[in-house]
Scaffold this motif. Structure first.
Motif, PDB file in Angstrom:
ATOM      1  N   LEU A  27      -4.942 -40.391  -8.342  1.00 26.34           N
ATOM      2  CA  LEU A  27      -3.886 -39.657  -7.644  1.00 26.34           C
ATOM      3  C   LEU A  27      -2.736 -40.575  -7.257  1.00 26.34           C
ATOM      4  O   LEU A  27      -1.568 -40.177  -7.278  1.00 26.34           O
ATOM      5  N   LEU A  30       0.276 -40.979  -9.479  1.00 27.92           N
ATOM      6  CA  LEU A  30       1.277 -39.917  -9.566  1.00 27.92           C
ATOM      7  C   LEU A  30       2.520 -40.235  -8.750  1.00 27.92           C
ATOM      8  O   LEU A  30       3.547 -39.563  -8.877  1.00 27.92           O
ATOM      9  N   THR A 179      -1.052 -32.858  -4.537  1.00 28.71           N
ATOM     10  CA  THR A 179      -1.805 -32.091  -5.522  1.00 28.71           C
ATOM     11  C   THR A 179      -2.754 -31.120  -4.821  1.00 28.71           C
ATOM     12  O   THR A 179      -3.015 -31.227  -3.620  1.00 28.71           O
ATOM     13  N   GLU A 180      -3.283 -30.175  -5.596  1.00 27.36           N
ATOM     14  CA  GLU A 180      -4.257 -29.240  -5.031  1.00 27.36           C
ATOM     15  C   GLU A 180      -5.456 -29.985  -4.483  1.00 27.36           C
ATOM     16  O   GLU A 180      -5.992 -29.619  -3.427  1.00 27.36           O
ATOM     17  N   ARG A 181      -5.877 -31.032  -5.150  1.00 25.66           N
ATOM     18  CA  ARG A 181      -7.019 -31.806  -4.663  1.00 25.66           C
ATOM     19  C   ARG A 181      -6.727 -32.439  -3.307  1.00 25.66           C
ATOM     20  O   ARG A 181      -7.562 -32.440  -2.414  1.00 25.66           O
ATOM     21  N   GLU A 182      -5.519 -32.966  -3.132  1.00 22.33           N
ATOM     22  CA  GLU A 182      -5.157 -33.575  -1.851  1.00 22.33           C
ATOM     23  C   GLU A 182      -5.089 -32.524  -0.746  1.00 22.33           C
ATOM     24  O   GLU A 182      -5.516 -32.765   0.392  1.00 22.33           O
TER      25      GLU A 182
END
Length: 500
Positions: A27, A30, A179-182
């Motif tokens: 991540l 990015l 991000t969606e994960r974050e």
């Protein structure tokens, strides 16, 4: 309970089917720099921070903030391997007690073991910390928290970039997207490790996190409250490093005004700091608290703990954490209940943090009427508005207003700038005449200090003309204490100036 904690530990470290994660980019990779005109660049641990200028969506020239990793290809490859391996081998049994801080500590230790081939121990420490936050899905929060110039950062929606308040450049835009994960990582760790539940009925939460000595206050709003589905406000508690001498040096307030507030607090006068969001209320509260006699027994009542930890320096501090105001009827440990019980804890001084609601106000004034004095903050644009809210909206009686003591008004002169200052200091000692309406709030206030048009905070008259709301000492003793404080702060400022 263990299933919920396992979810927090493993959701972002492994895929749900238990297989090894896909070995794609991290991540943190990015985070990329833009090509706008560069104003300034400065190091930030394993990152570089770039301040740039470019055209905003409105066509205005915007200040842009970039933060990019500067690891080198070899260290980046080692970091990837460390993150993958600790993600594969983490188990809930390793994380006891079950706290976010302990989780990061365990992951960092595992990463340090994986990075042991690096001879530079400082680099191992920094990389292992980054690896821990990468493993739990929060490397961007980690990177922004490590930049001392970032005071607060925001996200309005899942598809919007982060924007922030910078200590030197004020409001900055960015091209940083979570991000969606974050976003899911933030939800999970706010939910699991703080003892509350984020769900449809309770979509809002505020709590604090510690990131290697940097304390963050994180406010999160989800659907259905947040129309966009996700919004975020992360405030760095920089008030932990600024002292009263720092604030005087920055012209937040003058030497004499600082001395007046300290002498008033030592004389048992209550001090309320008002101002809009982001004007420096908590920063001033912490600076005053730290400058007072360490022997005073201080009791703190806060939902998100934003006050300085002074125990190791010999101060007497008892801190109570209550449920966030956002929990509403679900809250069991309320600020109002603890304010009501405060007399049984024999405080010399009470720090209430933020007075947020009518219930808080009623409990606060009840404590004042019982003789409790201390420091607190209250959101309002001016002392007059604060009194108007207490009288008209919160139902506080006029007689109780006389217990307020002193109101300090904080101001951010330009909304998007980084400068904050004390605009005025007033005593609450007036009483409206029978002919006046209770809304004539100006008659309750006596301005003692006002910031003049040229920018200096000035006293409005001689000491003989001022009404001092002192209770536990004589006027002569108060003035003697004031003179001593002026001399002490002035000498400290002179010493600072001499050393550059």
């Amino acid at each position: 309970m263990i299933g919920r904690v396992e979810k927090a530990l493993l959701l972002f470290a492994r895929k749900k089917d238990g297989k090894s994660p896909q070995r794609g980019p991290l991540l943190v990779e990015l985070l990329q720099s833009s090509d706008a005109d560069l104003l300034e660049s400065y190091p930030n641990g394993l990152f570089r921070c770039d301040i740039r200028t470019g055209g905003g969506d409105s066509g205005a020239r915007a200040t842009l903030y970039d933060i990019v990793p500067v690891l080198g290809s070899e260290n980046l490859a080692l970091l990837r391997t460390a993150v993958w391996r600790i993600a594969e081998h983490l188990s809930p049994e390793q994380v006891k007690p079950l706290t976010f801080t302990r989780l990061i500590e365990v992951l960092g230790q595992m990463a340090a073991h994986e990075l042991s081939r690096i001879r530079d121990l400082g680099m191992v420490r920094e990389l292992s910390r980054l690896a821990a936050f990468e493993a739990v899905g929060l490397p961007t929060v980690f990177a922004l928290s490590r930049d001392r110039n970032v005071q607060e950062f925001y996200l309005d929606s899942p598809n919007s970039p982060v924007y922030l308040d910078h200590a030197k450049y004020g409001r900055c835009e960015s091209r940083i997207f979570l991000t969606e994960r974050e976003r899911r990582a933030l939800e999970t760790h706010m939910d699991t490790f703080k003892g509350y539940t984020l769900d449809y009925a309770n979509p809002s939460l505020k709590n604090e996190f510690d990131i290697f000595g940097t304390r963050l206050r994180v406010s999160l709003d989800l659907d259905p409250l947040a129309v966009s589905g996700f919004s975020l406000d992360v405030r760095k508690l920089t008030s932990n490093v600024l002292t009263l001498q720092d604030l005087v040096g920055m012209d937040v307030l003058s030497v004499e005004a600082a001395a007046f507030l300290l002498a008033s607090l030592e004389a048992g006068v209550n001090v309320t700091i008002v101002g809009e969001t982001g004007t420096g209320k908590t920063t001033l509260l912490n600076a005053l608290d730290e400058a007072l006699d360490p022997r005073l027994r201080r009791i703190y009542i806060e939902d998100a703990v934003e006050t300085k930890d002074l125990l190791e320096r010999g101060y007497h501090q008892m801190k109570l954490r209550v449920d966030p105001f956002e929990r509403g009827g679900e809250a069991q440990r309320t600020k109002s209940a603890e304010i009501t019980k405060i007399l049984h804890r024999s405080p010399d001084m009470v720090i209430l943090g933020e007075i947020q609601s009518e219930e808080h106000s009623r409990a606060f004034f009840q404590a004042l009427s019982a003789g409790v004095r201390g420091l607190q903050t209250f959101h309002s644009s001016s002392p007059e508005q604060a009194i108007r809210r207490w009288l008209e909206l919160h139902g506080i009686s006029q007689a109780n207003l006389l217990d307020l003591g002193i109101i300090v008004q904080m101001l951010r002169p330009q909304r998007l700038s980084s400068r904050r200052c004390v605009q005025s200091i007033s005593t609450v000692s007036g009483r409206p005449s029978p002919e006046e309406s209770s809304t004539a709030v100006e008659q309750w206030l006596r301005r003692m200090y006002v910031r003049a048009p040229e920018g200096l905070l000035r006293r409005t008259g001689s000491w003989e003309e001022l009404e001092l709301p002192i209770h536990s000492t004589t006027r002569e003793a108060f003035l003697s204490s004031l003179e001593a404080q002026i001399e002490r702060i002035g000498e400290a400022q002179g010493a600072r100036a001499a050393t550059g």
